[in-house]
Design a protein around this motif. Sequence first.
Motif, PDB file in Angstrom:
ATOM      1  N   ALA A 180      -2.380   5.910   0.548  1.00  0.00           N
ATOM      2  CA  ALA A 180      -2.064   5.736  -0.872  1.00  0.00           C
ATOM      3  C   ALA A 180      -1.496   4.356  -1.133  1.00  0.00           C
ATOM      4  CB  ALA A 180      -1.081   6.815  -1.332  1.00  0.00           C
ATOM      5  N   LEU A 181      -0.659   3.870  -0.235  1.00  0.00           N
ATOM      6  CA  LEU A 181      -0.082   2.536  -0.395  1.00  0.00           C
ATOM      7  C   LEU A 181      -1.158   1.461  -0.317  1.00  0.00           C
ATOM      8  CD1 LEU A 181       3.086   2.955   1.868  1.00  0.00           C
ATOM      9  CD2 LEU A 181       3.044   2.870  -0.623  1.00  0.00           C
ATOM     10  N   LEU A 182      -2.076   1.604   0.634  1.00  0.00           N
ATOM     11  CA  LEU A 182      -3.112   0.592   0.805  1.00  0.00           C
ATOM     12  C   LEU A 182      -4.121   0.605  -0.341  1.00  0.00           C
ATOM     13  CD1 LEU A 182      -3.883   0.764   4.638  1.00  0.00           C
ATOM     14  CD2 LEU A 182      -2.459  -0.883   3.400  1.00  0.00           C
ATOM     15  N   GLY A 183      -4.237   1.734  -1.048  1.00  0.00           N
ATOM     16  CA  GLY A 183      -5.186   1.836  -2.151  1.00  0.00           C
ATOM     17  C   GLY A 183      -4.680   1.279  -3.464  1.00  0.00           C
ATOM     18  N   ALA A 184      -3.445   0.817  -3.505  1.00  0.00           N
ATOM     19  CA  ALA A 184      -2.858   0.317  -4.755  1.00  0.00           C
ATOM     20  C   ALA A 184      -2.996  -1.191  -4.855  1.00  0.00           C
ATOM     21  CB  ALA A 184      -1.389   0.710  -4.834  1.00  0.00           C
ATOM     22  N   ARG A 185      -3.208  -1.677  -6.085  1.00  0.00           N
ATOM     23  CA  ARG A 185      -3.252  -3.114  -6.336  1.00  0.00           C
ATOM     24  C   ARG A 185      -1.860  -3.688  -6.588  1.00  0.00           C
ATOM     25  NH1 ARG A 185      -7.632  -5.263  -8.897  1.00  0.00           N
ATOM     26  NH2 ARG A 185      -6.398  -7.169  -8.985  1.00  0.00           N
ATOM     27  N   VAL A 186      -0.984  -2.870  -7.162  1.00  0.00           N
ATOM     28  CA  VAL A 186       0.416  -3.224  -7.377  1.00  0.00           C
ATOM     29  C   VAL A 186       1.248  -1.988  -7.085  1.00  0.00           C
ATOM     30  CG1 VAL A 186       2.166  -4.042  -9.000  1.00  0.00           C
ATOM     31  CG2 VAL A 186      -0.168  -4.902  -9.182  1.00  0.00           C
ATOM     32  N   ILE A 187       2.398  -2.179  -6.451  1.00  0.00           N
ATOM     33  CA  ILE A 187       3.271  -1.055  -6.121  1.00  0.00           C
ATOM     34  C   ILE A 187       4.644  -1.285  -6.738  1.00  0.00           C
ATOM     35  CG2 ILE A 187       4.308   0.316  -4.271  1.00  0.00           C
ATOM     36  CD1 ILE A 187       2.042  -0.615  -2.451  1.00  0.00           C
ATOM     37  N   ILE A 188       5.094  -0.311  -7.508  1.00  0.00           N
ATOM     38  CA  ILE A 188       6.442  -0.321  -8.079  1.00  0.00           C
ATOM     39  C   ILE A 188       7.287   0.624  -7.244  1.00  0.00           C
ATOM     40  CG2 ILE A 188       7.848   0.260 -10.092  1.00  0.00           C
ATOM     41  CD1 ILE A 188       5.395  -0.367 -11.833  1.00  0.00           C
ATOM     42  N   VAL A 189       8.361   0.116  -6.660  1.00  0.00           N
ATOM     43  CA  VAL A 189       9.215   0.931  -5.797  1.00  0.00           C
ATOM     44  C   VAL A 189      10.577   1.087  -6.449  1.00  0.00           C
ATOM     45  CG1 VAL A 189      10.165   1.257  -3.495  1.00  0.00           C
ATOM     46  CG2 VAL A 189       7.991   0.041  -3.784  1.00  0.00           C
ATOM     47  N   VAL A 190      10.959   2.337  -6.710  1.00  0.00           N
ATOM     48  CA  VAL A 190      12.181   2.655  -7.439  1.00  0.00           C
ATOM     49  C   VAL A 190      13.166   3.305  -6.473  1.00  0.00           C
ATOM     50  CG1 VAL A 190      13.135   3.887  -9.422  1.00  0.00           C
ATOM     51  CG2 VAL A 190      10.778   3.021  -9.505  1.00  0.00           C
ATOM     52  N   ALA A 191      14.368   2.719  -6.351  1.00  0.00           N
ATOM     53  CA  ALA A 191      15.331   3.240  -5.379  1.00  0.00           C
ATOM     54  C   ALA A 191      16.750   2.917  -5.791  1.00  0.00           C
ATOM     55  CB  ALA A 191      15.051   2.658  -3.986  1.00  0.00           C
ATOM     56  N   GLY A 192      17.638   3.880  -5.538  1.00  0.00           N
ATOM     57  CA  GLY A 192      19.065   3.660  -5.702  1.00  0.00           C
ATOM     58  C   GLY A 192      19.729   3.644  -4.339  1.00  0.00           C
ATOM     59  N   MET A 193      20.959   4.153  -4.255  1.00  0.00           N
ATOM     60  CA  MET A 193      21.699   4.209  -2.987  1.00  0.00           C
ATOM     61  C   MET A 193      21.689   2.841  -2.298  1.00  0.00           C
ATOM     62  SD  MET A 193      22.916   7.311  -2.565  1.00  0.00           S
ATOM     63  CE  MET A 193      22.668   9.012  -3.026  1.00  0.00           C
ATOM     64  N   ASP A 194      21.089   2.751  -1.092  1.00  0.00           N
ATOM     65  CA  ASP A 194      21.082   1.487  -0.356  1.00  0.00           C
ATOM     66  C   ASP A 194      19.947   0.564  -0.792  1.00  0.00           C
ATOM     67  OD1 ASP A 194      18.938   2.842   0.691  1.00  0.00           O
ATOM     68  OD2 ASP A 194      19.795   3.086   2.696  1.00  0.00           O
ATOM     69  N   GLY A 195      18.956   1.090  -1.507  1.00  0.00           N
ATOM     70  CA  GLY A 195      17.876   0.255  -2.031  1.00  0.00           C
ATOM     71  C   GLY A 195      16.963  -0.337  -0.969  1.00  0.00           C
ATOM     72  N   ALA A 196      16.822   0.345   0.165  1.00  0.00           N
ATOM     73  CA  ALA A 196      16.072  -0.241   1.280  1.00  0.00           C
ATOM     74  C   ALA A 196      14.562  -0.025   1.196  1.00  0.00           C
ATOM     75  CB  ALA A 196      16.585   0.342   2.598  1.00  0.00           C
ATOM     76  N   LEU A 197      14.113   0.941   0.397  1.00  0.00           N
ATOM     77  CA  LEU A 197      12.705   1.322   0.416  1.00  0.00           C
ATOM     78  C   LEU A 197      11.738   0.179   0.060  1.00  0.00           C
ATOM     79  CD1 LEU A 197      10.675   3.592   0.914  1.00  0.00           C
ATOM     80  CD2 LEU A 197      10.958   4.274  -1.479  1.00  0.00           C
ATOM     81  N   PRO A 198      12.023  -0.673  -0.922  1.00  0.00           N
ATOM     82  CA  PRO A 198      11.074  -1.755  -1.223  1.00  0.00           C
ATOM     83  C   PRO A 198      10.794  -2.669  -0.030  1.00  0.00           C
ATOM     84  CG  PRO A 198      12.620  -1.502  -3.032  1.00  0.00           C
ATOM     85  CD  PRO A 198      13.132  -0.649  -1.913  1.00  0.00           C
ATOM     86  N   SER A 199      11.797  -2.918   0.800  1.00  0.00           N
ATOM     87  CA  SER A 199      11.571  -3.752   1.982  1.00  0.00           C
ATOM     88  C   SER A 199      10.622  -3.073   2.954  1.00  0.00           C
ATOM     89  CB  SER A 199      12.895  -4.054   2.688  1.00  0.00           C
ATOM     90  OG  SER A 199      13.681  -4.934   1.923  1.00  0.00           O
ATOM     91  N   VAL A 200      10.774  -1.765   3.111  1.00  0.00           N
ATOM     92  CA  VAL A 200       9.883  -1.011   4.001  1.00  0.00           C
ATOM     93  C   VAL A 200       8.450  -1.086   3.482  1.00  0.00           C
ATOM     94  CG1 VAL A 200       9.320   1.280   4.901  1.00  0.00           C
ATOM     95  CG2 VAL A 200      11.706   0.539   4.772  1.00  0.00           C
ATOM     96  N   VAL A 201       8.280  -0.791   2.182  1.00  0.00           N
ATOM     97  CA  VAL A 201       6.940  -0.822   1.595  1.00  0.00           C
ATOM     98  C   VAL A 201       6.368  -2.236   1.641  1.00  0.00           C
ATOM     99  CG1 VAL A 201       5.612  -0.466  -0.519  1.00  0.00           C
ATOM    100  CG2 VAL A 201       7.379   1.184   0.139  1.00  0.00           C
ATOM    101  N   GLY A 202       7.206  -3.214   1.333  1.00  0.00           N
ATOM    102  CA  GLY A 202       6.749  -4.598   1.344  1.00  0.00           C
ATOM    103  C   GLY A 202       6.263  -5.062   2.705  1.00  0.00           C
ATOM    104  N   GLY A 203       6.773  -4.440   3.768  1.00  0.00           N
ATOM    105  CA  GLY A 203       6.339  -4.781   5.114  1.00  0.00           C
ATOM    106  C   GLY A 203       5.078  -4.068   5.548  1.00  0.00           C
TER     107      GLY A 203
END
Length: 250
Positions: free
Chosen positions: A169-192
């Motif tokens: 699903a991640l590879l099939g997207a042209r743009v990814i919006i990542v929404v996170a609170g708490m530590d906010g680490a998820l965008p870095s994971v997805v970005g990698g």
Amino acid sequence: MRRDRVLELLQQVAAGSVPVDAAMAALAFEPVESLGFASIDHHRSLRQGFPEVIFGAGKTDDQVVAIASRLAEQGDGFLVTRIAPSAAAALRQRFQAVEHDGIARTALLRSGVPAARTPGRVLVVTAGTSDLPVAAEAAVTADALGLEVGRLTDVGVAGIHRVLAAHDALLGARVIIVVAGMDGALPSVVGGLVRAPVIAVPTSVGYGAAFAGVAPLLTMLNSCAAGVTVVNIDNGFGAAVAAARILGGH
């Protein structure tokens, strides 16, 4: 702009006395309608591709309905974000076709002419269920802008296998919006994991040291994943507009 002025301008274009570019420039910067409590930019869609969006927070129900009514009269529908339940109810009384999303806190009246669909899929990824209001705002806005929207929910880093399992699903997207609170680490994971642009949205979800979203905001701004873009805290709307512009739709 009034119909008679539009007609006059079009006649001048047809006669060759006004260049097409000059006519477009004139249309793009006219007019503003004053309601006393609001100045409505009716030609924002000519400049930016989508009509002015109503930010519902801080407005009375009557003000929301009045602004929405004037926008609807132009034939382009309207979108209201951060709308109170009472204002949404008032809009439903006025417009039977309005779509109210209680989680996203949005109200959408679609145009009589459907928005042109923009090629490319936007994937809205949510770290936790508590982040859903912001993610839903992004998804509703992206849909209103003519984007194809997918959702991936509750895949935060506390169970990182969940986002890794959604690799296709991640590879099939042209743009990814990542929404996170708490530590906010998820965008870095997805970005990698992907080559698509990643737009990070910090939320105000979290305990005391999250500082109402400041902690995840700083985490995202300091992401070691190259190319992660960050919008303001809880700004799902802004993330969706950025996605649309990346894809060339608006």
